[in-house]
Design a protein around this motif. Structure first.
Motif, mmCIF file in Angstrom:
data_model
loop_
_atom_site.group_PDB
_atom_site.id
_atom_site.type_symbol
_atom_site.label_atom_id
_atom_site.label_comp_id
_atom_site.label_asym_id
_atom_site.label_seq_id
_atom_site.Cartn_x
_atom_site.Cartn_y
_atom_site.Cartn_z
ATOM 1 N N VAL A 1 14.702 13.582 3.667
ATOM 2 C CA VAL A 1 14.261 12.270 4.236
ATOM 3 C C VAL A 1 12.921 12.277 4.784
ATOM 4 N N HIS A 2 12.135 11.180 4.283
ATOM 5 C CA HIS A 2 10.828 11.168 4.874
ATOM 6 C C HIS A 2 10.837 9.574 5.150
ATOM 7 N N ILE A 3 10.398 9.502 6.669
ATOM 8 C CA ILE A 3 10.368 7.941 7.197
ATOM 9 C C ILE A 3 8.793 7.634 6.920
ATOM 10 N N LEU A 4 8.410 6.762 6.224
ATOM 11 C CA LEU A 4 7.186 6.135 6.276
ATOM 12 C C LEU A 4 7.156 4.756 6.789
ATOM 13 N N ASN A 5 6.065 4.464 7.708
ATOM 14 C CA ASN A 5 5.989 3.122 8.338
ATOM 15 C C ASN A 5 5.323 2.204 7.113
ATOM 16 N N SER A 6 5.657 1.104 7.161
ATOM 17 C CA SER A 6 5.170 0.367 6.358
ATOM 18 C C SER A 6 3.368 0.118 6.531
ATOM 19 N N GLY A 7 2.735 0.424 5.423
ATOM 20 C CA GLY A 7 1.309 0.811 5.715
ATOM 21 C C GLY A 7 0.840 2.284 5.751
ATOM 22 N N ASP A 8 1.690 3.067 5.858
ATOM 23 C CA ASP A 8 1.488 4.594 6.191
ATOM 24 C C ASP A 8 1.381 5.064 4.470
ATOM 25 N N ALA B 1 7.022 -5.772 -7.121
ATOM 26 C CA ALA B 1 6.526 -4.580 -6.230
ATOM 27 C C ALA B 1 7.841 -3.684 -5.857
ATOM 28 N N LEU B 2 8.974 -4.343 -5.723
ATOM 29 C CA LEU B 2 10.219 -3.413 -5.399
ATOM 30 C C LEU B 2 10.866 -2.836 -6.559
ATOM 31 N N HIS B 3 10.105 -2.755 -7.638
ATOM 32 C CA HIS B 3 10.638 -2.125 -8.890
ATOM 33 C C HIS B 3 9.623 -1.065 -9.238
ATOM 34 N N LEU B 4 9.750 0.357 -8.960
ATOM 35 C CA LEU B 4 8.715 1.174 -9.490
ATOM 36 C C LEU B 4 9.552 2.002 -10.512
ATOM 37 N N PRO B 5 8.843 2.221 -11.769
ATOM 38 C CA PRO B 5 9.269 3.001 -12.960
ATOM 39 C C PRO B 5 9.587 4.339 -12.215
ATOM 40 N N ALA C 1 0.961 -1.101 0.045
ATOM 41 C CA ALA C 1 -0.140 0.123 0.196
ATOM 42 C C ALA C 1 1.071 1.322 0.039
ATOM 43 N N THR C 2 2.005 1.284 0.673
ATOM 44 C CA THR C 2 2.824 2.548 0.743
ATOM 45 C C THR C 2 3.590 2.644 -0.513
ATOM 46 N N LEU C 3 4.208 1.661 -1.303
ATOM 47 C CA LEU C 3 4.596 1.434 -2.409
ATOM 48 C C LEU C 3 3.899 2.079 -3.475
ATOM 49 N N ASP C 4 2.469 1.733 -3.584
ATOM 50 C CA ASP C 4 1.574 1.884 -4.284
ATOM 51 C C ASP C 4 1.263 3.408 -4.129
ATOM 52 N N SER C 5 1.223 4.151 -3.114
ATOM 53 C CA SER C 5 1.032 5.543 -2.808
ATOM 54 C C SER C 5 2.277 6.238 -3.447
ATOM 55 N N ILE C 6 3.472 5.730 -3.374
ATOM 56 C CA ILE C 6 4.662 6.497 -3.605
ATOM 57 C C ILE C 6 4.371 6.572 -5.396
ATOM 58 N N ALA C 7 3.982 5.239 -6.012
ATOM 59 C CA ALA C 7 4.057 5.092 -7.483
ATOM 60 C C ALA C 7 2.962 5.963 -8.072
ATOM 61 N N ASN C 8 1.884 6.477 -7.496
ATOM 62 C CA ASN C 8 0.806 7.130 -7.832
ATOM 63 C C ASN C 8 1.227 8.806 -7.893
ATOM 64 N N GLN C 9 2.282 9.115 -7.290
ATOM 65 C CA GLN C 9 2.708 10.505 -7.057
ATOM 66 C C GLN C 9 2.901 11.039 -8.561
ATOM 67 N N GLU C 10 2.504 12.430 -8.592
ATOM 68 C CA GLU C 10 2.643 13.050 -9.987
ATOM 69 C C GLU C 10 3.807 14.121 -9.571
#
Length: 262
Positions: free
Chosen positions: A92-99, A58-62, A22-31
């Motif tokens: 630096v931004h610390i995001l917990n897994s799930g945030d 999932a560990l390879h975001l374009p 979920a965290t990685l998906d939110s990063i991938a959706n950034q514009e």
């Protein structure tokens, strides 16, 4: 030529594959424009059996530099410090897994701050708190100890002045101590939330209130009677063993807060 905004997102995770995705998906959706922003993601996995395999798609975001690290079971702040060894410059931004990020334009807003406010070394905001039963906005109020690390982005070189995160098994307020040791004039507060903090992890357990109060006591922000309890006193002893000395908060009185696990 204006230097690119470099953002290092460090994600400590432990047996939380769904949350990590979920965290990685939110990063991938950034514009954002890759010519103006460089984003690096550092995943630090402390699971006994790996949360994800390094070859997992999932560990390879374009367009994003990805680093996957493994750490033995220990303090989440050990994982953060390990991530900082990769995130050597920029922000630096610390995001917990799930945030997750509050919306798809968060990184764009972060990248615009240095040009608007050259003195800023911290970018912070209100936090969206989300549990199984409710969702609400918690206003940021540093003077009242209301700061969430999910909505706290800072320049990597602040660690040169303040040291790394204190990593002691029972001291779970190292991020709070770090945030409160920065100078108020270095902060730039955004009008819109940076992230959604999903409760239920280590930082959201029932004892976090006591740990924060223990930190405030050491920082001189609260008197003893306000925090007298077995849990609180145990936390004070734990943090004191970690820091050895904890002067006043920069939000209250001048004086550096020096801690390091070097």
């Amino acid at each position: 030529m204006v230097a690119r905004f470099a953002l290092n997102i460090v994600i400590p995770t432990k047996m939380a594959e769904a949350g990590l995705r979920a965290t990685l998906d939110s990063i991938a959706n950034q514009e954002y424009c890759a010519d103006e922003c460089r984003v690096q993601v550092v995943i630090v996995d402390g699971s006994p059996s790996r949360t994800l395999h390094p070859d997992d798609s999932a560990l390879h975001l374009p367009g994003i530099d990805m680093t996957y690290l493994e750490v033995s079971d220990g303090s989440p702040f050990e994982a953060m410090n390990l991530g900082l060894q990769v995130a050597t410059e920029g922000w630096v931004h610390i995001l917990n897994s799930g945030d997750v990020y509050a919306d798809c334009r968060v990184i764009l807003r972060l990248a615009a701050v240095p040009a608007k406010d050259p003195r800023a070394r911290v970018i912070a905001s209100d936090a969206i708190i989300e549990s199984r039963t409710k969702r609400f906005i918690q206003p940021i109020q540093p003077e009242k100890s209301r700061v969430n690390h999910q909505c706290f982005v800072y320049q990597r070189n602040l660690h040169e002045r303040l040291g790394t995160y204190a990593a002691y098994p029972t001291a779970r307020v190292s991020d709070y101590l770090f945030m409160m040791s920065t100078r108020s004039e270095e902060w730039h507060v955004l009008e819109q939330p940076i992230a959604i903090y999903r409760t239920g992890g280590v930082s959201g357990d029932g004892k976090s209130f006591y740990r924060r109060n223990c930190a405030d006591y050491l920082l001189g922000k609260k008197s003893g009677p306000r925090i007298v309890s077995e849990t609180a006193l145990f936390g004070i002893l734990s943090i004191a063993r970690t820091l050895r000395l904890a002067p006043r908060s920069r939000w209250e009185r001048p004086g550096p807060l020096a801690f390091s696990n070097k």
